[in-house]
Design a protein around this motif. Structure first.
Motif, short mmCIF file in Angstrom:
data_model
loop_
_atom_site.label_atom_id
_atom_site.label_comp_id
_atom_site.label_asym_id
_atom_site.label_seq_id
_atom_site.Cartn_x
_atom_site.Cartn_y
_atom_site.Cartn_z
N CYS A 1 -7.20 0.70 3.79
CA CYS A 1 -7.14 2.12 4.20
C CYS A 1 -7.50 3.04 3.04
O CYS A 1 -7.59 4.25 3.20
CB CYS A 1 -5.74 2.46 4.73
SG CYS A 1 -4.53 2.82 3.44
N CYS B 1 0.84 -1.20 0.00
CA CYS B 1 0.00 0.00 0.00
C CYS B 1 0.88 1.25 0.00
O CYS B 1 1.78 1.39 0.81
CB CYS B 1 -0.92 0.01 1.22
SG CYS B 1 -1.79 1.58 1.41
N CYS C 1 -0.19 3.33 3.59
CA CYS C 1 0.14 2.88 4.95
C CYS C 1 1.27 1.84 4.98
O CYS C 1 1.73 1.45 6.04
CB CYS C 1 -1.09 2.33 5.65
SG CYS C 1 -1.64 0.72 5.02
N CYS D 1 -5.97 -0.82 -0.83
CA CYS D 1 -5.78 -1.29 0.54
C CYS D 1 -7.05 -1.02 1.34
O CYS D 1 -7.88 -0.20 0.93
CB CYS D 1 -4.60 -0.52 1.13
SG CYS D 1 -4.24 -0.85 2.85
ZN LIG Z 1 -3.04 1.06 3.28
#
Ligand SMILES: [Zn+2]
Length: 214
Positions: free
Chosen positions: A149, A127, A130, A147
């Protein structure tokens, strides 16, 4: 205990080495980290290493030995990762340790097939936001494009087929003869590293415990 870790790229020796270090309370010495730290320290030796690296050259053995000697310092027990890479370096390590009236206890070889290395490395997605790592075969993200996130996923340049094959070739040419070197000296311990992290961990610990009782 003085332990050396050997394995192809993607064999998982980094992850297992970190665990082992905590479990046994023995410091883990990673050769590439030592070199990086020396460069960052801005020392004369670090400047020399930086020069070789920026020219894409291998850091000469004599320099590597100096850095490693400092890294080991007064430690009696350690787990060594990323060194030795060839028989010449292994011979140096043996004579270095015998000059300190000590020797290696075990060389753990994390044995895994080329095909599994390819799956583990080629399947890796990272990712952008993150830094979380997925694997499209073993641990796929819910959405293959992003991802959890929301960050974009990408494949590292080093994780492409050609580069992985090149690293496997280097391992075969340089490092594989080390297995024979340590086997002859009765130091080699082979661990089946094709399973999941937990299985490999269990096998590694039970093998090490049996060594302690020898
Ligand atoms: Zn991520």
């Amino acid at each position: 205990m003085r332990i050396v870790l050997l394995g192809k790229p993607g064999a998982g020796k980094g992850t297992q080495g970190e665990f082992l270090s905590k479990e046994l309370g023995i410091p883990r010495i990673v050769m590439s980290d030592l070199l990086k730290r020396e460069v960052e320290s801005g020392s004369e030796l670090g400047g020399l290493i930086k020069g070789y690296m920026s020219e894409g050259k291998l850091v000469p053995d004599e320099v590597v030995y100096m850095v490693l000697e400092r890294g080991i310092g007064g430690l009696r027990d350690f787990i060594l990762d990323g060194f030795p890479r060839n028989v010449k370096q292994a011979e140096w390590l043996d004579s270095f340790l015998s000059s300190r009236n000590t020797e290696l206890n075990a060389v753990l070889y994390f044995d895994v097939s080329d095909l599994i290395v390819l799956r583990r490395m080629m399947g890796r997605l990272v990712c952008e936001r993150c830094g979380r790592t997925y694997n499209i075969f073993y641990d796929p993200p819910e959405d293959i494009r992003k991802c959890s996130c929301g960050g974009r996923l990408y494949q590292r340049v080093d994780d492409c087929y050609d580069k992985i094959l090149r690293r496997l070739d280097i391992f075969r040419e340089e490092t594989e003869p080390l297995l024979e070197y340590y086997r002859k000296r009765g130091k080699l311990v082979s661990i089946d590293a094709s399973g999941g992290i937990e299985d490999v961990r269990k096998e590694m610990l039970s093998i090490l415990r049996s060594l302690e009782h020898d």
